[in-house]
Motif scaffolding. Structure first.
Motif, short mmCIF file in Angstrom:
data_model
loop_
_atom_site.label_atom_id
_atom_site.label_comp_id
_atom_site.label_asym_id
_atom_site.label_seq_id
_atom_site.Cartn_x
_atom_site.Cartn_y
_atom_site.Cartn_z
N ASP A 134 105.48 92.01 108.09
CA ASP A 134 105.85 92.45 106.71
C ASP A 134 105.57 91.34 105.82
O ASP A 134 104.81 91.30 104.97
N GLY A 135 106.12 90.21 106.29
CA GLY A 135 106.03 89.11 105.48
C GLY A 135 104.33 88.42 105.34
O GLY A 135 104.23 87.86 104.38
N TRP A 136 103.71 88.78 106.28
CA TRP A 136 102.21 88.14 106.34
C TRP A 136 101.37 89.23 105.82
O TRP A 136 100.39 88.74 105.09
N THR A 137 101.69 90.66 105.72
CA THR A 137 100.58 91.57 105.22
C THR A 137 101.30 92.46 104.36
O THR A 137 100.27 93.26 104.02
N ALA A 138 102.50 92.77 103.94
CA ALA A 138 102.79 93.87 103.09
C ALA A 138 103.30 93.12 101.68
O ALA A 138 104.09 92.19 101.65
N THR A 139 102.56 93.60 100.68
CA THR A 139 103.09 93.02 99.25
C THR A 139 104.00 93.93 98.60
O THR A 139 103.94 95.18 98.85
N GLY A 140 104.64 93.00 97.83
CA GLY A 140 105.75 93.50 97.04
C GLY A 140 105.56 93.52 95.61
O GLY A 140 106.19 94.07 94.70
N ASN A 141 104.33 93.19 95.56
CA ASN A 141 103.82 93.10 93.68
C ASN A 141 102.33 93.27 93.27
O ASN A 141 101.98 93.03 92.57
N GLY A 142 101.82 94.19 94.05
CA GLY A 142 100.49 94.72 94.21
C GLY A 142 100.38 95.78 93.15
O GLY A 142 101.09 96.65 92.79
N PRO A 143 98.93 96.22 92.88
CA PRO A 143 99.00 97.01 91.75
C PRO A 143 99.03 98.58 92.03
O PRO A 143 98.90 99.49 91.14
N HIS A 144 99.16 98.82 93.41
CA HIS A 144 99.07 100.47 93.63
C HIS A 144 100.58 100.78 93.85
O HIS A 144 100.63 102.22 93.92
N SER A 145 101.67 100.09 93.97
CA SER A 145 102.79 100.47 94.04
C SER A 145 104.07 99.30 93.88
O SER A 145 103.59 98.50 94.08
N ARG A 191 101.68 103.48 116.02
CA ARG A 191 101.31 104.21 117.33
C ARG A 191 101.47 103.36 118.57
O ARG A 191 101.50 103.83 119.63
N LEU A 192 101.38 102.14 118.37
CA LEU A 192 101.36 101.03 119.38
C LEU A 192 103.11 100.82 119.69
O LEU A 192 103.30 99.86 120.46
N GLY A 193 103.93 101.52 118.94
CA GLY A 193 105.13 101.23 119.30
C GLY A 193 106.16 100.09 118.66
O GLY A 193 107.24 99.80 118.89
N VAL A 194 105.46 99.53 117.56
CA VAL A 194 106.08 98.23 116.73
C VAL A 194 106.94 98.65 115.90
O VAL A 194 108.07 98.06 115.56
N LYS A 195 106.55 99.92 114.94
CA LYS A 195 107.30 100.11 113.76
C LYS A 195 107.51 101.62 114.12
O LYS A 195 106.97 102.57 114.74
N ARG A 196 108.81 101.96 113.49
CA ARG A 196 109.26 103.59 113.39
C ARG A 196 108.28 104.10 112.30
O ARG A 196 108.01 103.62 111.45
N PRO A 197 108.14 105.62 112.61
CA PRO A 197 107.30 106.39 111.70
C PRO A 197 107.97 106.49 110.33
O PRO A 197 107.28 106.61 109.41
N ASP A 198 109.45 106.35 110.34
CA ASP A 198 110.01 106.33 109.09
C ASP A 198 110.32 105.14 108.36
O ASP A 198 111.09 104.89 107.56
N ASP A 199 109.64 103.99 109.11
CA ASP A 199 109.83 102.73 108.28
C ASP A 199 109.21 102.84 106.94
O ASP A 199 108.41 103.23 106.60
N PRO A 200 110.16 102.28 106.06
CA PRO A 200 109.86 102.73 104.43
C PRO A 200 108.56 102.08 104.05
O PRO A 200 107.72 102.45 103.12
N VAL A 201 108.22 100.76 104.68
CA VAL A 201 106.89 100.13 104.19
C VAL A 201 105.72 101.04 104.68
O VAL A 201 104.70 101.39 103.99
N VAL A 202 106.07 101.54 105.96
CA VAL A 202 104.99 102.43 106.48
C VAL A 202 104.79 103.89 105.58
O VAL A 202 103.61 104.17 105.30
N VAL A 203 105.86 104.33 105.19
CA VAL A 203 105.87 105.62 104.47
C VAL A 203 105.13 105.23 102.98
O VAL A 203 104.29 106.04 102.81
N ASN A 204 105.67 104.16 102.56
CA ASN A 204 104.81 104.14 101.33
C ASN A 204 103.39 103.54 101.29
O ASN A 204 102.61 104.12 100.46
N SER A 205 103.19 103.05 102.51
CA SER A 205 101.62 102.41 102.63
C SER A 205 100.93 103.97 102.90
O SER A 205 99.64 104.01 102.58
N LEU A 206 101.49 104.92 103.45
CA LEU A 206 100.76 106.27 103.53
C LEU A 206 100.59 106.72 102.39
O LEU A 206 99.35 107.19 101.91
#
Length: 701
Positions: free
Chosen positions: A492-503, A548-563
């Motif tokens: 997440d620290g490498w690839t998830a932004t907390g200040n991007g324009p989409h959310s 899909r590969l088992g690293v994150k839960r489907p309800d992980d908040p960053v995953v859900v927001n990214s969807l």
């Protein structure tokens, strides 16, 4: 053949002179490239004794392969109908409908309707030999017609050094690497060989509506062959065309003669039986009650199986097609294009889908092939010819990680290969960045930290740890797990932004160039996009690999927001359901005016990729949403063409084509078919069958 010029008058019109037999003028001929990539059919015999494949365009065979799936040996084989005076039409010039013979048998009939005539052509290959055979039937409502078969060989991939001649009633073509022989039963009544664009049969027919010159031979160069069929649509309506291949001319002639002697009906029955026996070994998902979805499942399984090379078992190509510039730009594709190469990532999709469908042997062969092309340092090449020779050479970490995962899924040790691959993943560096930074992510035009690539690398290391621990090496296993855990904690620290324009909430980016997702680092997304972009604006669906590969839960908040973000930024509703673009500002598709994609020739626009519906469906199964997952399968099936083939892309809601239908991208795309099969089987199982449990047990359960 006539040995001298003849001029006659028939029905008050002059018949042009017939040239004296000899070598055709107009050398070396023009290179027309290959035909469009949106194929309507793809087939080969199930047997290894028949290393020849055909694809069907929108009227006739287009792109034939021999002796392997990396070598297109023929540009087209089709039929011309003319009355000799007022009209001349190829099958590809008139409305043509493609009908699969049945979904478990990759054989097709094409029904073409012209001006007062109809032609039905049925295509199979001979299970006993390297030959394609076509049952042609022509009926006329306007009196007697003339019919011709035209063939454009491209022996040795590019066709620039082919020679053609007539031997008896057989049209023979050859170069230094292979030969082809085209016959008709009943036999051709006229034959000619010429140079494409100058003296070939179609050029003559298109200008004069009949053959005005017959040449015994042409070449070397870009040659075209023509044979007049004894079919007038009234008194005689049927002929069988046979195109045989071999290493030398006499081999090709003998092959064509033997297939012709066997007879089309017997050859077609053997072809059908071979595929039906194979289908009987596969799983039928019982939940598929919709007939179309069921047919697409079987067509997908057959397409995947047909994509395996017969000289190099386990080498499955990405697609038997050459889209856009890959079909006609020698600078872009000096060897006829990359899609009929083997890509480790696509081969992983192939293998897991066929494994899910019940063909463990195919998955085993695929893994054997993958390990056979492993480089000495442990990584796998970007892609290879079916012979195993590397073609492009950039490093993509997911293509090194997936074979490890496949070894684990098959329960194989493969200890030496697994260790080398895992050590490469751990130690890789590029541009001053250490892994999991990759030279290229799965879209192959950027380096950086990609959540999808990182997911595969984590899964690969966890699977490697389990495999080497079984051999008694707990120390190495712990080292691999420690690196995997570190990457899982940092993704997440490498690839998830907390200040991007989409959310205002964190969401995953396509990639970051520097591992700093809150920085406005810029890069050009590639594929003809005209300017630099802020990395925080760029998203894609690849983060779903983490789930899909088992690293994150489907309800992980960053995953859900990214969807939510990708649905808004990349998703579109079409008559074929919801589908998604590959990434923000994707340019891998046609130009705005509908012209082909190429590099450096103006802005281009990527369209919608049906395989993302399959990836979304696997996520929804993990999220406990089976109804939504079933809807994704319906959406994928809705994008199939008449021949039940699934495309790389479909038209979006921009001008260009009917939304939700295949554009001119690679069709069939094995990855799309693999995703469909895997989702269909996963729906039956209630969960994604490909998720490695050893990874999910460590991070999400």
């Amino acid at each position: 053949m006539l040995g001298m010029c003849v001029v006659a008058t028939v029905a008050g019109s002059a018949v042009p002179s017939i040239a004296e037999p000899g070598k055709a003028p107009g050398a070396p001929g023009v290179d027309p490239g290959y035909l469009d990539a949106d194929k309507q059919g793809f087939g080969t015999a199930r047997s290894a004794e028949s290393p020849v494949w055909f694809t069907l365009g929108r009227g006739g065979a287009a792109d034939l392969y021999y002796p392997n799936l990396s070598t297109p040996v023929s540009r087209q084989l089709q039929v011309v109908v003319t009355d000799g005076r007022d009209f001349v039409q190829r099958l590809s010039d008139v409305p043509t409908r493609t009908e699969p013979i049945d979904a478990k048998n990759p054989s097709y009939r094409q029904i073409s309707t012209g001006d007062g005539w109809q032609a039905t052509a049925t295509y199979v290959t001979d299970p006993a030999r390297s030959a394609v055979t076509v049952d042609l039937r022509v009926t006329s409502q306007r009196g007697e017609l003339r019919t011709y078969a035209i063939h454009e060989p491209t022996l040795g991939k590019d066709g620039s050094d082919d020679s053609s001649r007539t031997e008896g009633s057989t049209l023979v073509a050859s170069d230094r690497s292979a030969a082809g022989a085209l016959r008709s039963a009943p036999a051709f009544t006229e034959t000619s060989s010429g140079y494409l664009g100058t003296s070939d049969g179609w050029t003559d027919l298109s200008r004069h509506k009949q053959l005005t010159a017959l040449y015994d031979k042409a070449g070397p160069g870009h040659v075209g062959q023509v044979g007049r069929l004894p079919v007038d649509g009234v008194g005689a309506s049927r002929a069988v065309l046979t195109l045989g291949f071999g290493a030398r001319e006499h081999d090709a002639i003998a092959t064509a003669e033997a297939t012709e002697k066997a007879g089309f009906d017997a050859v077609a029955a053997a072809y059908r039986d071979g595929w039906h026996r194979y289908a009987d070994t596969l799983q039928q998902p019982e939940h598929l009650t919709d007939e179309h979805q069921k047919n697409v499942y079987w067509s997908s399984a057959m397409m995947l199986a047909a994509s395996e090379d017969k000289q190099s078992p386990g080498a499955f190509v990405a697609s038997p097609s050459m889209p856009w510039a890959f079909r006609n730009d020698p600078e872009m594709a000096p060897e006829s294009g990359p899609y009929h190469l083997v890509w480790p990532r696509d081969l992983y999709q192939h293998a897991t889908a066929l494994l899910a469908a019940g063909d463990r042997g195919a998955a085993e062969r695929a893994l054997d092939y993958l390990w056979s092309i492993q480089e000495p340092d442990g990584h796998l090449p970007q892609n290879t010819q079916t012979t195993g020779e590397p073609f492009w050479t950039s490093v993509q970490l997911d293509q090194t990680a997936f074979p490890i995962v496949l070894s684990w899924q098959l329960g194989r040790a493969d200890e030496q290969q697994v260790r080398k691959a895992a050590d490469f993943l751990v130690g890789f560096t590029h541009d001053g960045h250490a892994a999991p930074y990759t030279e290229q992510e799965r879209w192959e035009n950027h380096s950086g930290y990609s959540p999808g690539t990182i997911a595969s690398a984590i899964a690969g290391l966890v699977c490697a740890a389990d495999l080497v621990e079984r051999s008694g090496d707990a120390e190495t296993a712990q080292r691999y797990r420690a690196v995997a855990d570190e990457w899982a904690a940092k993704v997440d620290g490498w690839t998830a932004t907390g200040n991007g324009p989409h959310s205002p909430q964190p969401y995953y980016l396509r990639l970051t160039k520097d591992g700093k997702p809150n920085e406005g680092t810029t890069y050009n997304p590639g594929d003809n996009y005209p300017e630099e972009v802020d990395q925080r604006t760029q998203v894609d669906p690849s983060f779903l690999e983490l789930v899909r590969l088992g690293v994150k839960r489907p309800d992980d908040p960053v995953v859900v927001n990214s969807l939510k973000v990708i649905d808004e930024v990349l998703g579109e509703q079409t008559p074929a359901g919801q589908h998604w673009h590959r990434f923000t500002n994707d340019g891998y598709g046609e130009r705005e005016d509908g012209a082909d994609w190429n590099i450096g020739h103006g802005r281009t626009y990527g369209r919608l990729w049906p395989l993302f519906a399959g990836e979304r469906g696997e996520y929804e199964l993990l999220a406990g949403q089976p109804d939504q997952a079933a809807e994704r399968l319906r959406s994928m099936a809705a994008t199939a063409g008449e021949g039940l083939l699934l495309p790389e892309q479909v038209w979006d809601n921009r001008p260009g084509g009917e939304p939700g239908t295949p554009n001119r991208s690679a069709t069939p795309l094995a990855w799309t078919h693999a995703q469909y099969v895997r989702l269909a089987v996963s729906l039956e199982a209630g969960a994604p069958v490909e998720t490695p449990s050893v990874v999910a047990d460590r991070y999400t359960r």
